[in-house]
Design a protein around this motif. Sequence first.
Motif, PDB file in Angstrom:
ATOM      1  N   ASN A  41       0.844  -1.194   0.000  1.00 17.51           N
ATOM      2  CA  ASN A  41       0.000   0.000   0.000  1.00 17.51           C
ATOM      3  C   ASN A  41       0.877   1.241   0.000  1.00 17.51           C
ATOM      4  OD1 ASN A  41      -2.163   1.773   0.259  1.00 17.51           O
ATOM      5  ND2 ASN A  41      -2.080   1.686   2.510  1.00 17.51           N
ATOM      6  N   ALA A  42       0.706   2.099  -1.020  1.00 12.78           N
ATOM      7  CA  ALA A  42       1.504   3.322  -1.122  1.00 12.78           C
ATOM      8  C   ALA A  42       0.642   4.571  -1.017  1.00 12.78           C
ATOM      9  CB  ALA A  42       2.271   3.341  -2.439  1.00 12.78           C
ATOM     10  N   GLY A  43      -0.627   4.426  -0.647  1.00 14.15           N
ATOM     11  CA  GLY A  43      -1.518   5.579  -0.560  1.00 14.15           C
ATOM     12  C   GLY A  43      -1.882   5.910   0.871  1.00 14.15           C
ATOM     13  N   GLY A  44      -2.407   7.096   1.061  1.00 17.39           N
ATOM     14  CA  GLY A  44      -2.839   7.519   2.380  1.00 17.39           C
ATOM     15  C   GLY A  44      -1.676   7.910   3.263  1.00 17.39           C
ATOM     16  N   LYS A  45      -1.853   7.749   4.561  1.00 23.66           N
ATOM     17  CA  LYS A  45      -0.816   8.110   5.513  1.00 23.66           C
ATOM     18  C   LYS A  45       0.388   7.179   5.391  1.00 23.66           C
ATOM     19  CE  LYS A  45      -3.981   9.939   9.022  1.00 23.66           C
ATOM     20  NZ  LYS A  45      -4.418   9.818  10.437  1.00 23.66           N
ATOM     21  N   VAL A  46       1.549   7.733   5.733  1.00 26.80           N
ATOM     22  CA  VAL A  46       2.775   6.922   5.706  1.00 26.80           C
ATOM     23  C   VAL A  46       2.656   5.758   6.676  1.00 26.80           C
ATOM     24  CG1 VAL A  46       5.255   6.941   6.190  1.00 26.80           C
ATOM     25  CG2 VAL A  46       4.206   8.863   4.986  1.00 26.80           C
ATOM     26  N   SER A  47       1.948   5.951   7.746  1.00 26.65           N
ATOM     27  CA  SER A  47       1.797   4.889   8.742  1.00 26.65           C
ATOM     28  C   SER A  47       1.001   3.715   8.201  1.00 26.65           C
ATOM     29  CB  SER A  47       1.116   5.433   9.999  1.00 26.65           C
ATOM     30  OG  SER A  47      -0.162   5.966   9.683  1.00 26.65           O
ATOM     31  N   HIS A  48       0.357   3.907   7.018  1.00 24.43           N
ATOM     32  CA  HIS A  48      -0.399   2.821   6.398  1.00 24.43           C
ATOM     33  C   HIS A  48       0.393   2.123   5.289  1.00 24.43           C
ATOM     34  CE1 HIS A  48      -4.377   4.938   7.739  1.00 24.43           C
ATOM     35  NE2 HIS A  48      -3.728   4.340   8.744  1.00 24.43           N
ATOM     36  N   LEU A  54       6.682   0.636   1.699  1.00 29.34           N
ATOM     37  CA  LEU A  54       7.259   1.026   2.986  1.00 29.34           C
ATOM     38  C   LEU A  54       8.786   0.941   2.947  1.00 29.34           C
ATOM     39  CD1 LEU A  54       7.012   1.774   5.967  1.00 29.34           C
ATOM     40  CD2 LEU A  54       6.694  -0.654   6.483  1.00 29.34           C
ATOM     41  N   LEU A  55       9.320  -0.131   2.342  1.00 30.06           N
ATOM     42  CA  LEU A  55      10.777  -0.270   2.257  1.00 30.06           C
ATOM     43  C   LEU A  55      11.392   0.875   1.455  1.00 30.06           C
ATOM     44  CD1 LEU A  55      11.159  -4.118   1.600  1.00 30.06           C
ATOM     45  CD2 LEU A  55      11.596  -2.891   3.728  1.00 30.06           C
ATOM     46  N   THR A  56      10.756   1.215   0.330  1.00 31.44           N
ATOM     47  CA  THR A  56      11.268   2.309  -0.500  1.00 31.44           C
ATOM     48  C   THR A  56      11.259   3.620   0.274  1.00 31.44           C
ATOM     49  OG1 THR A  56      10.415   1.200  -2.474  1.00 31.44           O
ATOM     50  CG2 THR A  56      10.980   3.532  -2.678  1.00 31.44           C
ATOM     51  N   ARG A  64      15.228   8.885  11.763  1.00 29.94           N
ATOM     52  CA  ARG A  64      13.878   8.628  12.250  1.00 29.94           C
ATOM     53  C   ARG A  64      13.221   7.441  11.537  1.00 29.94           C
ATOM     54  NH1 ARG A  64      11.841  12.652  15.370  1.00 29.94           N
ATOM     55  NH2 ARG A  64       9.691  12.082  14.847  1.00 29.94           N
ATOM     56  N   HIS A  65      13.986   6.344  11.421  1.00 26.35           N
ATOM     57  CA  HIS A  65      13.430   5.122  10.842  1.00 26.35           C
ATOM     58  C   HIS A  65      12.484   4.465  11.844  1.00 26.35           C
ATOM     59  CE1 HIS A  65      16.035   5.115   7.322  1.00 26.35           C
ATOM     60  NE2 HIS A  65      17.045   5.442   8.120  1.00 26.35           N
ATOM     61  N   ILE A  66      11.506   3.740  11.321  1.00 28.53           N
ATOM     62  CA  ILE A  66      10.573   3.053  12.206  1.00 28.53           C
ATOM     63  C   ILE A  66      11.285   1.869  12.862  1.00 28.53           C
ATOM     64  CG2 ILE A  66       8.601   3.732  10.800  1.00 28.53           C
ATOM     65  CD1 ILE A  66       8.499   0.895   9.710  1.00 28.53           C
ATOM     66  N   PRO A  67      10.821   1.402  14.016  1.00 26.76           N
ATOM     67  CA  PRO A  67      11.470   0.270  14.694  1.00 26.76           C
ATOM     68  C   PRO A  67      11.505  -0.973  13.803  1.00 26.76           C
ATOM     69  CG  PRO A  67       9.915   1.358  16.158  1.00 26.76           C
ATOM     70  CD  PRO A  67       9.705   1.952  14.796  1.00 26.76           C
ATOM     71  N   LEU A  68      12.540  -1.786  13.997  1.00 30.10           N
ATOM     72  CA  LEU A  68      12.730  -2.971  13.169  1.00 30.10           C
ATOM     73  C   LEU A  68      11.562  -3.946  13.309  1.00 30.10           C
ATOM     74  CD1 LEU A  68      14.532  -4.563  11.263  1.00 30.10           C
ATOM     75  CD2 LEU A  68      15.765  -5.460  13.241  1.00 30.10           C
ATOM     76  N   ARG A  69      11.055  -4.120  14.508  1.00 35.28           N
ATOM     77  CA  ARG A  69       9.931  -5.041  14.704  1.00 35.28           C
ATOM     78  C   ARG A  69       8.719  -4.585  13.897  1.00 35.28           C
ATOM     79  NH1 ARG A  69       7.902  -8.800  18.546  1.00 35.28           N
ATOM     80  NH2 ARG A  69       5.645  -8.674  18.812  1.00 35.28           N
ATOM     81  N   GLN A  70       8.467  -3.267  13.884  1.00 30.32           N
ATOM     82  CA  GLN A  70       7.332  -2.738  13.124  1.00 30.32           C
ATOM     83  C   GLN A  70       7.560  -2.889  11.621  1.00 30.32           C
ATOM     84  OE1 GLN A  70       5.224   1.613  12.522  1.00 30.32           O
ATOM     85  NE2 GLN A  70       6.067   1.124  14.551  1.00 30.32           N
ATOM     86  N   LEU A  71       8.813  -2.692  11.192  1.00 31.57           N
ATOM     87  CA  LEU A  71       9.137  -2.847   9.769  1.00 31.57           C
ATOM     88  C   LEU A  71       8.909  -4.290   9.325  1.00 31.57           C
ATOM     89  CD1 LEU A  71      10.414  -1.498   7.206  1.00 31.57           C
ATOM     90  CD2 LEU A  71      12.609  -2.401   8.012  1.00 31.57           C
ATOM     91  N   LEU A  72       9.364  -5.255  10.139  1.00 28.35           N
ATOM     92  CA  LEU A  72       9.191  -6.664   9.796  1.00 28.35           C
ATOM     93  C   LEU A  72       7.722  -7.084   9.841  1.00 28.35           C
ATOM     94  CD1 LEU A  72      12.249  -8.182  11.689  1.00 28.35           C
ATOM     95  CD2 LEU A  72      11.897  -8.168   9.220  1.00 28.35           C
ATOM     96  N   CYS A  73       6.924  -6.389  10.604  1.00 29.25           N
ATOM     97  CA  CYS A  73       5.500  -6.710  10.676  1.00 29.25           C
ATOM     98  C   CYS A  73       4.746  -6.166   9.459  1.00 29.25           C
ATOM     99  CB  CYS A  73       4.910  -6.138  11.965  1.00 29.25           C
ATOM    100  SG  CYS A  73       3.146  -6.470  12.176  1.00 29.25           S
ATOM    101  N   ARG A  74       5.041  -4.937   9.035  1.00 29.41           N
ATOM    102  CA  ARG A  74       4.287  -4.287   7.963  1.00 29.41           C
ATOM    103  C   ARG A  74       4.832  -4.617   6.570  1.00 29.41           C
ATOM    104  NH1 ARG A  74       4.583   1.798   9.829  1.00 29.41           N
ATOM    105  NH2 ARG A  74       3.822   2.094   7.663  1.00 29.41           N
TER     106      ARG A  74
END
Length: 680
Positions: A41-48, A54-56, A64-74
């Motif tokens: 998903n590349a639309g809407g809020k970045v948190s989505h 998300l990787l790009t 200010r990268h997101i936590p690794l656990r959150q990255l591996l989840c999303r």
Amino acid sequence: FNGHIHTQLQAQFCDKQQQINSLQQQLIAWKLSQNDIPPGNAGGKVSHYTDLALLTHECSKKTRHIPLRQLLCRANKAILAIKPCFMMGPMSVAQYLTPGELQFDLLVIDEASQIRPEDSLGAILRSRQTIIVGDPKQLPPSRFFDQTIETDQDVTALEESESILDAVTPLFKKKQLQWHYRSQHEQLIHFSNQHFYNNNLLVFPSPQKASGHFGIEFTYIEKGIFLKNKNYIEALRIVDAIKVHLINQPEQSLGVVSMNLKQSDLIAQLLDEQSKQDSALQNAITLNKKTSEPFFIKNLENVQGDERDTIFISCTYGPQQAGGKVAQRFGPINAPTGWRRLNVLLTRARKKMQVFSSMLAEDLKVTDTTSRGTIALKDFLDYAGKHSKSSSNAQQGIATTPMQKSLTQALKQQGYNCRFNVGLEKFYLDIAIINPQNPEHFILGLSFDGGLYDQRQSAEDRNCIKAQVLNKLGWKIKFIWTMDWYKAPQVVIDEILQLLAELKKEQATCLAPAAIKMAVQPEPDSNNTRVTKKHHKTEKKEADFIDAEFEELTTPPKHQEENKEAEAKKQIFRLLKRLEELHQTLIRQYPDTPEQKQLLRPEMLQALAYYVPIDQQEFNELIPDYLRKETAPEQLDHIETVLAMIRETVLILEQMGWDFNRANGNENSDAISYFHITDL
């Protein structure tokens, strides 16, 4: 049958096998590159954002990268498509991989003997299939250093639990890997193979006999004392050995392992203190840190998984006073799984294992209640003492076939000595030919196509892998085909002799540059090859530091071959010269000190040469009290410098094979009596 054609086919087969292995790797990489990466998903809020989107986005950010656990989840699907192989520890799996989000086709648990079932469960539940790999003969899970009781007694483990390997072994099929690759000399693995693996390991023989760089060396620390879980004198000797190794053999990686944490900390502390006073040692340590395998100092509990070319072992334990009995308490070795810890310790070396011990095998007493670990330690001390610098553990049997007898007889007529069936039980070379230019090395190995050749389970094992391992160890191997021998034995003999001539020519070519370099070395200045006579600042005009009758003995040889005695002369000469320089420095620094109170006066030198103390404790115990009391205090403060010089020289001479019976003085010592040092 034509042996030449068959040998060519054998070489082609091995070459094609290597090509297939390489192509398989390329095929796997190509298939993975074809994976579809979910765009997400590349639309809407970045948190989505999810997956590739998300990787790009994260790759475009600098902070200010997101936590690794959150990255591996999303972005788990995209990450798995790009990198389908994760390498993680059990705790990392629990911390970073959200349950239910990632599922793997295959889980491989390595070093499974050290992982508890409860720690591995999370990774197992995230996988469809599991392969559990480990050695049940090595270190089990332990909280040995997590929870301890402060006491003067040996620290013991409060809790040990079963590993995942132990838990699943009775339930599933198991396969033992028998080929042993690490040890480059059979001495290093023979003890463990015999005592722990029931001789099931296939061990390859070494083309080298045990020497300064290969095999086992046992160093007995006669004055070592074990107090408060430490052995200070043993630690000093190991620090000296570390210095010699790092300076003289920087290309050989090194590891130091002690029996407990306090001893390893003591060795590290003493090494740090000495490096601050020794620029050569400090430079060697700095250079070593830049290598791919920097040297380490560890203890028995945390060395599993490590390996180095040379391993120094500090046995640590010993009597609590000089000449006393050894208390039968050996820390974790006494535990029910102590033998597994010992097995880990004894299988870390690739080329050489040097054992420093303040106790001998006879100091350990075995009763009906003695643990398996203590029995194994006693047996190992006996093994190390007997095999220290001995040639080999490899069996050297008798000729059992007419082919062996005829070949060796023909080779002997040409001046070549041979050994039969060189190796251990499960693998040996039919004939090994001794290098006439270096009797400590086999110049060529001959392998026949019968016996063990037929027992290998695959064509790759028989024709490729065995030869590759032997070549890596330094062997030159020639296959002898039985049909060739029966049809034309003289042709086979001629081919072997031709190959031997080529190998000797190669060796001569390799040695030529070194010989030329030695030949063009300038003659040493005669003023520098003798001990300079310096006059004391006293009324004695010819108060030479070294008596003239020793001048010839201490002159380094110019033209004679550097044999054992000549090389030892150089070391003694070097020590005397350094002591003389220190003596002159002290005279200049303390001009008012009477000659009879100087530190390096003749009486003190004679006592130092007789007892050869290597540290302050030995100096206080061995040197007569009146000599120490009559020495001026300001000069006595420099005794540690003198002891360091003696310690370094003793270590070098012992490594060369000279024996020092320092407990009873050196009047009967080969090295000392040869140089008449007691007359100094």
